[in-house]
Motif scaffolding. Structure first.
Motif, short mmCIF file in Angstrom:
data_model
loop_
_atom_site.label_atom_id
_atom_site.label_comp_id
_atom_site.label_asym_id
_atom_site.label_seq_id
_atom_site.Cartn_x
_atom_site.Cartn_y
_atom_site.Cartn_z
N THR A 5 -9.74 34.45 30.30
CA THR A 5 -9.14 33.53 29.36
C THR A 5 -7.85 33.01 29.96
OG1 THR A 5 -10.04 34.85 27.56
CG2 THR A 5 -8.24 33.38 26.99
N THR A 6 -7.46 31.80 29.58
CA THR A 6 -6.18 31.28 30.01
C THR A 6 -5.08 31.88 29.14
OG1 THR A 6 -7.18 29.22 30.74
CG2 THR A 6 -4.82 29.17 30.32
N TYR A 7 -4.05 32.39 29.81
CA TYR A 7 -2.88 32.93 29.12
C TYR A 7 -1.64 32.21 29.67
CZ TYR A 7 -5.64 36.88 27.40
OH TYR A 7 -6.57 37.65 26.77
N TYR A 8 -0.63 32.14 28.84
CA TYR A 8 0.62 31.49 29.19
C TYR A 8 1.69 32.58 29.22
CZ TYR A 8 -2.34 27.59 28.31
OH TYR A 8 -3.39 26.72 28.37
N LEU A 17 0.66 35.08 26.23
CA LEU A 17 0.06 34.55 25.01
C LEU A 17 -1.10 33.61 25.32
CD1 LEU A 17 3.45 33.68 23.28
CD2 LEU A 17 1.97 35.63 22.76
N PRO A 18 -2.15 33.64 24.48
CA PRO A 18 -3.28 32.75 24.70
C PRO A 18 -3.05 31.32 24.22
CG PRO A 18 -3.74 34.21 22.87
CD PRO A 18 -2.40 34.62 23.43
N ASP A 19 -1.98 31.08 23.47
CA ASP A 19 -1.72 29.75 22.92
C ASP A 19 -0.47 29.16 23.57
OD1 ASP A 19 -1.21 27.48 21.42
OD2 ASP A 19 -0.81 28.55 19.56
N GLN A 20 -0.64 28.08 24.32
CA GLN A 20 0.49 27.51 25.04
C GLN A 20 1.54 26.90 24.13
OE1 GLN A 20 -2.04 23.98 26.73
NE2 GLN A 20 0.06 23.65 27.34
N HIS A 21 1.22 26.66 22.88
CA HIS A 21 2.17 26.03 21.97
C HIS A 21 2.98 27.03 21.15
CE1 HIS A 21 0.43 22.25 23.08
NE2 HIS A 21 -0.77 22.68 22.74
N SER A 22 2.66 28.32 21.27
CA SER A 22 3.35 29.31 20.44
C SER A 22 4.69 29.72 21.01
CB SER A 22 2.46 30.53 20.22
OG SER A 22 2.16 31.12 21.45
#
Length: 100
Positions: A5-8, A17-22
């Motif tokens: 999965t893509t993580y940031y 985190l998996p959500d780049q906007h969080s």
């Protein structure tokens, strides 16, 4: 292409985190949930070493060389960046290679 999965990742914010906007982030990786959790553990270890080193930086003891105070933190930081590089997207790897 790597599995996962893509993580940031934010080293500054100690987050994976998996959500780049969080949250703001510096790095993008591809990882399994286990690899992401391992990286979170390395970030936590880095945080602990930084906190242990902090009193030595603020109140240095004459008999404690600064290098030894910072060594554990530096080693933890290196482990974090090695893991980010190993899991990193091609762009992440390229940026790390250019900055070393």
């Amino acid at each position: 292409m790597m599995e996962g999965t893509t993580y940031y990742v934010s080293v500054v914010g100690r987050s994976v985190l998996p959500d780049q906007h969080s949250s703001s982030y510096e790095w993008v990786i591809q990882a399994t949930p286990q690899e992401a959790e391992h990286l979170r553990g390395l970030l936590q270890l880095m945080q602990e070493k930084e906190e242990e080193a902090f009193p030595g930086m603020v109140f240095p003891w004459p008999d404690t060389p600064e290098e030894s105070v910072n060594r554990a933190y530096e080693e933890a930081l290196q482990r974090v960046y090695r893991a980010i590089y190993q899991l990193g997207t091609p762009e992440t790897r390229s940026v790390i290679e250019q900055s070393t």
